[in-house]
Design a protein around this motif. Structure first.
Motif, short mmCIF file in Angstrom:
data_model
loop_
_atom_site.label_atom_id
_atom_site.label_comp_id
_atom_site.label_asym_id
_atom_site.label_seq_id
_atom_site.Cartn_x
_atom_site.Cartn_y
_atom_site.Cartn_z
N THR A 143 -0.95 -16.43 -0.80
CA THR A 143 -0.44 -17.67 0.05
C THR A 143 0.19 -18.80 -0.89
O THR A 143 -0.08 -18.48 -2.19
CB THR A 143 -1.63 -18.42 0.93
OG1 THR A 143 -2.53 -18.80 -0.13
CG2 THR A 143 -2.27 -17.45 1.69
N PRO A 144 1.18 -19.65 -0.31
CA PRO A 144 1.46 -20.77 -1.24
C PRO A 144 0.69 -21.28 -2.12
O PRO A 144 0.69 -21.86 -3.44
CB PRO A 144 2.33 -21.57 -0.14
CG PRO A 144 2.71 -20.67 1.06
CD PRO A 144 1.44 -19.68 1.01
N GLU A 145 -0.60 -21.78 -1.38
CA GLU A 145 -1.79 -22.39 -2.13
C GLU A 145 -2.31 -21.47 -3.17
O GLU A 145 -2.60 -22.03 -4.39
CB GLU A 145 -2.72 -22.80 -1.21
CG GLU A 145 -2.32 -23.76 -0.12
CD GLU A 145 -1.60 -23.36 1.08
OE1 GLU A 145 -0.84 -23.82 1.81
OE2 GLU A 145 -1.44 -21.82 1.20
N GLU A 146 -2.21 -20.20 -3.10
CA GLU A 146 -2.87 -19.26 -3.89
C GLU A 146 -1.95 -19.19 -5.17
O GLU A 146 -2.25 -19.16 -6.37
CB GLU A 146 -3.22 -17.92 -3.54
CG GLU A 146 -4.53 -17.85 -2.58
CD GLU A 146 -4.60 -16.58 -1.78
OE1 GLU A 146 -5.86 -16.26 -1.50
OE2 GLU A 146 -3.41 -16.06 -1.56
N MET A 147 -0.74 -19.14 -4.81
CA MET A 147 0.27 -19.23 -5.69
C MET A 147 0.38 -20.27 -6.82
O MET A 147 0.59 -20.20 -7.81
CB MET A 147 1.96 -19.02 -5.08
CG MET A 147 2.09 -17.52 -4.86
SD MET A 147 1.54 -16.08 -6.12
CE MET A 147 2.68 -16.90 -7.30
N ALA A 148 0.10 -21.75 -6.24
CA ALA A 148 0.29 -22.92 -6.93
C ALA A 148 -1.02 -22.61 -8.03
O ALA A 148 -0.75 -22.99 -9.02
CB ALA A 148 -0.02 -24.09 -5.96
N MET A 149 -2.10 -22.11 -7.49
CA MET A 149 -3.39 -21.95 -8.17
C MET A 149 -3.33 -21.03 -9.25
O MET A 149 -3.51 -21.17 -10.48
CB MET A 149 -4.61 -21.61 -7.42
CG MET A 149 -5.11 -22.75 -6.67
SD MET A 149 -6.71 -22.37 -6.08
CE MET A 149 -6.48 -20.89 -4.88
N ALA A 150 -2.68 -19.76 -8.97
CA ALA A 150 -2.40 -18.89 -9.99
C ALA A 150 -1.30 -19.33 -10.92
O ALA A 150 -1.51 -19.09 -12.24
CB ALA A 150 -1.88 -17.73 -9.33
N THR A 151 -0.41 -19.97 -10.47
CA THR A 151 0.70 -20.63 -11.62
C THR A 151 0.05 -21.53 -12.36
O THR A 151 0.50 -21.76 -13.74
CB THR A 151 1.88 -21.20 -10.92
OG1 THR A 151 2.39 -20.03 -9.81
CG2 THR A 151 3.08 -21.31 -11.84
#
Length: 427
Positions: free
Chosen positions: A401-409
């Motif tokens: 998800t976009p939220e997960e992508m932000a955390m992963a990044t």
């Protein structure tokens, strides 16, 4: 932000202590995020579920030309399916053969047939002392896996924002008869998201290879995979350019609907000249009774025409765009000016390419995995899995998800900083 290379050893040591604490805190979160492959998300797959309503037990199962799609026959694809795939590639239906569910399989078959039976009457590659392929890199790992599997020697060609280094391509193919092909992802390339310039396409079409059986393997996987309505890359159509240049047989173009409808359950196709297609059909009569025409008809009935595909791809873009922007926002905020990496900002496709400091990619990927974020293995974007600079990392934003992508990044950036500082301290 002060560039890391401009920091003193004392400043770097202080920064490392801070980054070590942040890394321990990140590990404690127990993240389990995967951005290793360009898989469509569950939301993207859910979006296309009504394709199953395009055909049911009451449906007319007759093609436009009167074939019963439930039975044998129509070896090279329904006419309407050829038109659909031609529209995606920007070519004519007469140039197209429709296959089964995956373009990777079609590419494998093309190489395999060339090995065992040659290309349009040429000597089978298996009877030659040496067979070579050019491999623009960073590139698609599964392309390289095919040629490696057949024992074909791979030669790395550097990528530029305009496409492969064409000076190198032209020189090599004109001088070496053992070079039989080149892998290309010409639009929104994997992993950099580059689209070949018009000049690059024309130079490809005008190649003068020493090998009569040289072919360009033109994998147009992201032909309609734009992220933005107002800035879409355009790709010159390769088959017509080859014809203009007097090389009508030099290209095999591949595409599929794997990232349009369903991965592993879409429709794949090849586009090429009539002589090439005639040779392919001859082999197909031995290889298969025919591919899944019901699935071909289902796709045609669902999308109706190219406008239907374009509208569907806008829905994909609406889901993909926030994920790409989440990654790019974190990279811009945290790493701009630090001098420890550069990254691409594509207008479409499925990937962002990150170039770390030389010698850091493997360590960054390992650090990320240690803290719960899985990336594509460092080196995977190069032939034999060997990145000579150990710097390229492929980021695949599509699945989380976009939220997960932000955390992963956030975690990815932390690992980039930490590994970069350690590298500079060791100098």
């Amino acid at each position: 932000m002060k560039a890391y290379r401009e920091m003193s050893k004392e400043e770097l040591s202080v920064l490392k202590s801070q980054l070590d604490r942040e890394f321990d805190e990140a590990k404690a979160k127990g993240l389990k995020l995967d951005m290793s492959r360009g898989k469509p998300s569950v939301a993207q797959l859910d979006m296309g579920m009504d394709i199953f309503d395009a055909l049911n037990s009451e449906s007319d199962m007759t093609s436009r030309e009167g074939a019963d799609v439930r039975n044998y026959g129509v070896l090279d694809g329904l006419a309407e399916a050829k038109q659909m795939m031609a529209d995606i590639m920007g070519t004519s239906a007469e140039n197209v053969i429709v296959y089964g569910n995956a373009s990777l399989n079609v590419m494998y078959d093309a190489v395999s047939s060339s090995m065992t039976h040659g290309v349009m009457g040429s000597t089978p590659w298996c009877k030659l002392d040496k067979v070579k392929f050019l491999c623009p890199a960073p590139g698609y790992d599964r392309h390289f896996a095919i040629t490696e599997f057949f024992g074909i020697e791979m030669i790395t060609v550097p990528m530029t924002p305009q496409g492969p280094d064409m000076d190198m391509v032209e020189k090599l193919v004109s001088e070496d008869e053992s070079i039989k092909g080149i892998w290309c992802v010409p639009k929104y390339s994997n992993p950099q998201g580059y689209t070949y310039s018009d000049e690059t396409v024309r130079r490809f079409a005008a190649l003068k290879p020493a090998a009569k059986d040289f072919r360009i393997y033109w994998d147009n996987a992201y032909a309609v995979h734009h992220l933005y309505e107002d800035r879409q890359d355009q790709l010159l159509e390769i088959l017509s350019e080859c014809e203009k240049a007097g090389n009508p047989d030099m290209v095999y173009e591949f595409c599929s609907t794997s990232k349009i409808s369903f991965s592993g359950a879409g429709v794949a196709a090849i586009a090429s000249s009539k002589p090439n297609l005639d040779c392919i059909r001859k082999a197909m009569t031995i290889q298969t009774i025919g591919y899944d025409k019901i699935n071909q008809l289902r796709h045609v009935r669902y999308f109706k025409d190219f406008n239907g595909i374009r509208e569907h791809m806008k829905k994909h873009a609406a889901l993909m765009r926030p994920k790409f922007e989440a990654v790019l926002s974190v990279l811009d905020r945290e790493l701009s000016g630090a001098g420890v990496g550069t990254w691409t900002k594509p207008n479409g496709g499925y990937f962002i390419s990150f170039e770390a400091m030389e010698g850091c990619a493997k360590a960054i990927v390992a650090k990320c995995r240690e803290a719960g974020v899985v990336l594509t293995s460092a080196g995977a974007t190069y032939p034999y899995g060997i990145d000579p600079r150990d710097s390229n990392i492929r980021i695949a934003p599509s699945f989380p998800t976009p939220e997960e992508m932000a955390m992963a990044t956030d975690l990815f950036v932390l690992c980039v900083k930490l590994v970069s500082v350690e590298k500079l301290l060791a100098c």
